[in-house]
Each structure stands twice: as structure tokens, then as C-alpha cells.
Write an enzyme that holds these catalytic residues in place. Structure first.
Site, PDB file in Angstrom:
ATOM      1  N   HIS A  16       0.601  -1.150  -0.082  1.00 42.69           N
ATOM      2  CA  HIS A  16      -0.098  -0.143   0.221  1.00 42.69           C
ATOM      3  C   HIS A  16       0.932   1.175   0.147  1.00 42.69           C
ATOM      4  O   HIS A  16       0.320   2.460  -0.281  1.00 42.69           O
ATOM      5  CB  HIS A  16      -1.015   0.006   1.258  1.00 42.69           C
ATOM      6  CG  HIS A  16      -1.849  -1.051   1.165  1.00 42.69           C
ATOM      7  ND1 HIS A  16      -3.363  -0.625   0.557  1.00 42.69           N
ATOM      8  CD2 HIS A  16      -1.909  -2.274   1.262  1.00 42.69           C
ATOM      9  CE1 HIS A  16      -4.136  -1.836   0.512  1.00 42.69           C
ATOM     10  NE2 HIS A  16      -3.300  -2.836   0.851  1.00 42.69           N
ATOM     11  N   ASP A  76       3.489   9.410  -1.292  1.00 46.21           N
ATOM     12  CA  ASP A  76       2.436   8.608  -0.879  1.00 46.21           C
ATOM     13  C   ASP A  76       2.002   7.437  -1.871  1.00 46.21           C
ATOM     14  O   ASP A  76       2.152   7.811  -3.033  1.00 46.21           O
ATOM     15  CB  ASP A  76       1.230   9.726  -0.688  1.00 46.21           C
ATOM     16  CG  ASP A  76       0.244   9.199   0.460  1.00 46.21           C
ATOM     17  OD1 ASP A  76       0.156   8.081   1.046  1.00 46.21           O
ATOM     18  OD2 ASP A  76      -0.436  10.226   0.777  1.00 46.21           O
TER      19      ASP A  76
HETATM   20  P1  ADQ Z   1      -2.953   6.322   4.734  1.00 44.05           P
HETATM   21  O1  ADQ Z   1      -1.438   6.904   4.773  1.00 44.05           O
HETATM   22  O2  ADQ Z   1      -3.835   6.058   5.846  1.00 44.05           O
HETATM   23  O3  ADQ Z   1      -3.040   5.019   3.787  1.00 44.05           O
HETATM   24  P2  ADQ Z   1      -4.699   7.679   2.769  1.00 44.05           P
HETATM   25  O4  ADQ Z   1      -4.923   6.875   1.437  1.00 44.05           O
HETATM   26  O5  ADQ Z   1      -4.856   9.163   2.472  1.00 44.05           O
HETATM   27  O6  ADQ Z   1      -3.687   7.450   3.613  1.00 44.05           O
HETATM   28  O7  ADQ Z   1      -5.887   7.267   3.659  1.00 44.05           O
HETATM   29  C1  ADQ Z   1      -6.275   7.711   4.787  1.00 44.05           C
HETATM   30  C2  ADQ Z   1      -7.901   7.407   5.145  1.00 44.05           C
HETATM   31  O8  ADQ Z   1      -8.105   7.854   6.332  1.00 44.05           O
HETATM   32  C3  ADQ Z   1      -8.976   8.129   4.272  1.00 44.05           C
HETATM   33  O9  ADQ Z   1      -9.890   7.354   4.002  1.00 44.05           O
HETATM   34  C4  ADQ Z   1      -9.231   9.286   5.131  1.00 44.05           C
HETATM   35  O10 ADQ Z   1     -10.598   9.530   4.803  1.00 44.05           O
HETATM   36  C5  ADQ Z   1      -9.087   8.703   6.596  1.00 44.05           C
HETATM   37  N1  ADQ Z   1      -8.753   9.917   7.463  1.00 44.05           N
HETATM   38  C6  ADQ Z   1      -7.758  10.688   7.447  1.00 44.05           C
HETATM   39  N2  ADQ Z   1      -7.876  11.705   8.347  1.00 44.05           N
HETATM   40  C7  ADQ Z   1      -9.245  11.365   8.883  1.00 44.05           C
HETATM   41  C8  ADQ Z   1      -9.885  12.064  10.065  1.00 44.05           C
HETATM   42  N3  ADQ Z   1      -9.356  13.188  10.555  1.00 44.05           N
HETATM   43  N4  ADQ Z   1     -11.124  11.490  10.298  1.00 44.05           N
HETATM   44  C9  ADQ Z   1     -11.638  10.536   9.520  1.00 44.05           C
HETATM   45  N5  ADQ Z   1     -10.879   9.847   8.464  1.00 44.05           N
HETATM   46  C10 ADQ Z   1      -9.835  10.188   8.406  1.00 44.05           C
HETATM   47  C11 ADQ Z   1      -2.002   4.141   3.261  1.00 44.05           C
HETATM   48  C12 ADQ Z   1      -0.937   4.686   2.091  1.00 44.05           C
HETATM   49  C13 ADQ Z   1      -1.859   5.362   1.116  1.00 44.05           C
HETATM   50  C14 ADQ Z   1      -2.788   4.617   0.526  1.00 44.05           C
HETATM   51  C15 ADQ Z   1      -3.651   3.882   1.469  1.00 44.05           C
HETATM   52  C16 ADQ Z   1      -4.423   2.700   0.854  1.00 44.05           C
HETATM   53  O11 ADQ Z   1       0.081   5.530   2.800  1.00 44.05           O
HETATM   54  O12 ADQ Z   1      -0.765   6.001   0.181  1.00 44.05           O
HETATM   55  O13 ADQ Z   1      -3.699   5.384  -0.415  1.00 44.05           O
HETATM   56  O14 ADQ Z   1      -2.895   3.175   2.382  1.00 44.05           O
HETATM   57  O15 ADQ Z   1      -3.853   1.800  -0.108  1.00 44.05           O
END
Ligand code: ADQ
Length: 464
Positions: free
Chosen positions: A155, A362
Site C-alpha cells: 500500500h 504517498d
Molecule cells: P494512509 O497513509 O492512511 O494509507 P490515505 O490513503 O490518505 O492514507 O487514507 C487515509 C484514510 O483515512 C482516508 O480514507 C481518510 O478519509 C481517513 N482519514 C484521515 N484523516 C481522517 C480524519 N481526521 N477523520 C476521519 N478519517 C480520516 C495508506 C497509504 C496510502 C494508500 C492507502 C490505501 O499510505 O498511500 O492510499 O494506504 O492503500
């Protein structure tokens, strides 16, 4: 239909309040359909590891979790996964820590997962292992005699070879990937880096999707993850989202809102985001009082020092910018350290004129896709997106920026605020097409199909 066994560091049980992310929902749907099991760490510690499994079933999804020892959590989770691999794979060799104990703990815990999970796996099951916590698990399962189809999905980014070689025993780790049938990455860029490593460091060969080292050939593919788009679109039109949107808009008093939503993590470029925004305020004094940056960033991995540091840095940076630019009736940054349920988040995204997503690196970034999905098609906001997020490959109609450049960020904020409705609509339609077509169900079925085909390929080879 073969049963699906998912193994990842943490499992996500279905909840009633819609708090789950798209990934958890998609995997839960696949588990339900195939009557499979999701195996992972419970998040709890125990004095002495016993391998005892806690089985649960919520809304048709079976989970099997184990407790780990405190030393396991220190060395495997906080250590090798989050102090070694996470920074290294996000190109931050300056903060990656290399310690033998971490590597030992990582292998020990993976072995514990192999020992615990293998009796649950039947010969016809498909096994799908997730993320950097579990890279060697497939090989350990093979050593226990498993002949199943086993896939692995990373991921996070795959780093360039010249960075990866800074990891002690790097080739030993990468070799373990050759126990899988299919290995998936989010983007062509991460896939290319993987192939480059295999060719340069392991003397391997690449033939289309097939990568061979010695006697082992695996499929290595790019398969970008998406969000649960229909669910997110519906959430953004729902009552909870509408209430949240109104609450936010009321509080803004006609000011334009810029939103950032991230886990508090140094890879997300939060410091650079605040600095870029401050640059905009410096360059555009006439805009003071007309816009607000709402940054939502719940703390994560608080046991790791670099995460405590980023929290302290951001607290002081937000304070400094607010101190410098605030007026009696205006604060330029609202910095919120809490998480929100998905429906509320959808309303916050919809209220924002600009989505500011600026990771320094990312794997994908789902927030960018959620921001797009939550917009009102008749009056969509503008996405400003780091070119270093995996999502930039699909969301080409965003304003793509280099997050290291405060000037570029400042210019993009200005451009987004001035952007005519027609252009906003045109860009949004382009982005929404990709968010709809390559959603999380597409991702899951694309990867699973590859894994099923892999078995056919293997069967054909065996028959010949
Ligand atoms: P993350 O590094 O966690 O995931 P991301 O893909 O942006 O990053 O996902 C974060 C998730 O958490 C989103 O669904 C977002 O809505 C939720 N989130 C963040 N802050 C929040 C808040 N304050 N309240 C509620 N929800 C919140 C890792 C990798 C990424 C990759 C994903 C999936 O680092 O690059 O996209 O896995 O493979």
C-alpha cells in the site's frame, strides 16, 4: 468460488456507524461473498505469546486475531515496520532506523502469523496478504508446505534501488516476495522501481508482467486502489453531510475554505502545506480575512518519536502563522487533531472550495479521491495535489504541484480561488471519471482475477 483469506497487520470489523474506510468495506464484501476469514493482530498485548486465536463474526465477516507480546509490538510494529520500512519506503533514509532487534522482531512476528494462520488455510483457499508489515509472510507460509495461490499488495511506495540498498539485508527481504504468485503496487512508478531492483541487484529478468529470479517467476502488476465511490457520493448527499456542510459554512461567514485531511504523519507534507499557505498569505495581503485553512489531522503512531516531533512542529508552526496573520475576527488556520466519521468528513470536503493534498510521497492517497467524490457537480471545488502522490497518475486534472515549493503552492491556491466555474466543472468531470471507473471494487476484482489466473498459469505449467 474459492474462499478468501486476508492477512494484514490489523483487521477491521464492520461497524454500524459507517466509520470504516473504503478498503475495509471492500475487503469485508469479498470476505462475506466467499465466506472467508480476515486474520491479523488484535491490537492488544499479552505477557506471553500463546498463539491463541480469537474468532469473531460481525455482519457476516469472520475475523481471527492474535495478541502479541509487548516486545513484539516494540520491535515489529513500532520498530521495523514504522521506524525502518515506513520512512525508507517513503524515501526518508535520513530518519530510517536500522536495528538488528527490529529485524529479528519483524521476522519473529511474521513467523507467529505463519504458525497461527497456516492451520486455518485450506488447499483451495486464495490468500491475500497486505502491506509492509507482512512482506516475508508468504515465504514462511510456503515453508510450511502451502501450495495455495498467494498474493501480496503493497500500500506504500516502492523506493528507488539506490535508497533501498541502504537497508541491511535488503535482498533477503526482497527475495521473500518471490514466494507470492502476484505482487501488486499502486502505480507504474513503484512497479518500475521494483523491477529495476530485481534486475540490478538480483540478476532477475522482466518479461511484461512476469518477473523471474532463478527458478521463480511471479507476476508484478500496477493496480491502483480506489475508494468506495458510490458509498462516498451517497454519503456526501446525505443528511449528516448536509448538516456538517452547513455548520462549517456558517462558521466561515462567506470565507473560502481550504481543507486538508490527513493522519498526522511526516510523509503527508503538513509542514510544507502550512508553509505554502503562509507564503500565499504573505504574497497576497489583500486576501487576508477571505479564506481559512481547515486542517484535520488526528495523531497516529504516538509511540514513535518522529511522530511526537511532527506534532510539536506543527503545533508551533500553526501557532506562529496564526499569531502573525490573525485579526480580531479572523484566524487563518483551524488545526483540528481529531478524526470524523465518514459522513461528516464528506460534508467537510463538500464545504471546501479547495482540497489541499500535499504528501511528499504517498503510495496512493485516498483523501484526494474522497475530496473529488464529495463535490457538488454543479459547483465543484478545486483539488490541489502533490505530484508525488500515487493518485496524481490518475487525477491529472487536479492542479498538480511540487509540495517542496512554497511558491508553487501559493500560486496554485491563487489559481484555484480565481478559477471560473466552467473550468472547475471540466476538471472535476475528468477526475470523477477515474474515481468512478477505478473504485475500490474494481481494484479488488482486478487483483483477485490476476491471482486466479495465476493459478491457471501454474496449472498449465504443471500439466506440461
Ligand atoms: P494512509 O497513509 O492512511 O494509507 P490515505 O490513503 O490518505 O492514507 O487514507 C487515509 C484514510 O483515512 C482516508 O480514507 C481518510 O478519509 C481517513 N482519514 C484521515 N484523516 C481522517 C480524519 N481526521 N477523520 C476521519 N478519517 C480520516 C495508506 C497509504 C496510502 C494508500 C492507502 C490505501 O499510505 O498511500 O492510499 O494506504 O492503500
Amino acid at each position: 468460488m474459492s474462499r478468501l483469506i486476508i492477512i494484514s497487520n490489523r483487521v477491521s470489523r464492520p461497524t454500524k456507524g459507517g466509520e470504516q474506510g473504503g478498503l475495509a468495506v471492500a475487503l469485508a464484501a469479498a470476505l462475506r461473498q466467499s465466506r472467508g476469514i480476515w486474520v491479523g493482530w488484535s491490537g492488544e498485548t499479552t505477557e506471553k505469546f500463546t498463539g491463541q486465536i480469537a474468532f469473531n463474526e460481525d455482519q457476516g465477516v469472520k475475523t481471527a486475531t492474535i495478541d502479541l507480546e509487548e516486545q513484539d509490538v516494540d520491535e515489529y510494529y513500532n520498530g521495523y515496520a514504522n521506524k525502518t520500512l515506513w520512512p525508507l519506503f517513503h524515501f526518508r533514509i535520513d530518519i530510517a532506523e536500522y536495528a538488528r532487534d527490529f529485524e529479528g522482531g519483524y521476522n519473529r512476528v511474521n513467523q507467529r502469523f505463519a504458525d497461527t494462520a497456516s492451520p486455518l488455510i485450506e488447499p483451495d483457499d486464495i490468500v491475500w496478504i497486505h502491506d509492509y508489515h507482512m512482506i516475508p509472510l508468504g515465504q514462511m507460509l510456503r515453508k510450511k508446505g502451502l501450495k495455495n495461490r498467494i498474493g501480496f499488495f503493497l500500500h506504500i511506495p516502492w523506493p528507488p534501488t539506490r535508497l533501498l540498498v541502504s537497508l541491511p539485508h535488503h535482498s533477503k527481504l526482497v527475495e521473500t516476495l518471490f514466494a507470492y504468485d502476484v505482487v501488486g503496487f499502486h502505480t507504474e512508478e513503484w512497479l518500475e522501481s521494483f523491477r529495476h531492483y530485481v534486475e540490478k541487484e538480483m540478476g532477475g529478468t522482466v518479461n511484461g508482467d512476469f518477473v523471474t529470479v532463478g527458478q521463480r517467476t511471479i507476476q508484478a502488476i500496477a493496480c491502483p486502489i480506489g475508494i468506495d465511490t458510490p458509498e462516498f457520493v451517497a454519503a456526501s448527499k446525505g443528511e449528516v453531510a448536509a448538516e456538517m456542510q452547513e455548520r462549517v459554512r456558517d462558521s466561515l461567514q462567506d470565507r473560502a475554505m481550504i481543507v486538508g485531511v490527513d493522519r498526522l504523519d511526516y510523509s503527508k507534507g503538513l509542514e510544507e502545506r502550512f508553509t505554502g499557505y503562509a507564503r500565499f498569505l504573505k504574497d497576497n495581503p489583500e486576501m487576508h480575512g477571505t479564506l481559512v485553512l481547515v486542517q484535520i489531522a488526528p495523531p497516529s503512531r504516538g509511540d514513535v518519536e518522529s511522530y511526537q516531533e511532527i506534532r510539536a512542529t506543527l503545533d508551533s508552526l500553526a501557532g506562529r502563522i496564526n499569531g502573525e496573520y490573525s485579526d480580531v475576527d479572523w484566524t487563518p488556520i483551524r488545526y483540528v487533531n481529531q478524526g470524523y466519521p465518514r459522513e461528516k468528513l464528506a460534508g467537510i470536503y463538500r464545504a471546501a472550495r479547495i482540497g489541499l493534498v500535499t504528501p511528499l510521497r504517498d503510495g496512493m492517497n485516498l483523501v484526494a479521491k474522497e475530496y473529488v467524490a464529495a463535490q457538488d457537480p454543479q459547483d465543484p471545488g478545486v483539488l490541489i495535489l502533490s505530484r508525488f502522490a500515487g493518485a496524481a497518475n490518475q487525477l491529472k486534472d487536479a492542479l498538480l504541484i511540487n509540495p517542496y515549493s512554497p511558491e508553487e503552492m501559493s500560486d496554485a491556491i491563487g489559481k484555484a480561488l480565481r478559477m471560473p466555474l466552467e473550468e472547475r466543472k471540466r476538471r472535476w468531470v475528468g477526475m470523477m471519471k477515474s474515481v468512478e471507473e477505478q473504485d475500490v471494487s474494481w481494484w479488488r476484482t482486478t487483483f483477485s482475477m490476476r491471482l486466479e489466473e495465476a493459478d491457471k498459469i501454474k496449472q498449465t505449467e504443471e500439466a506440461e
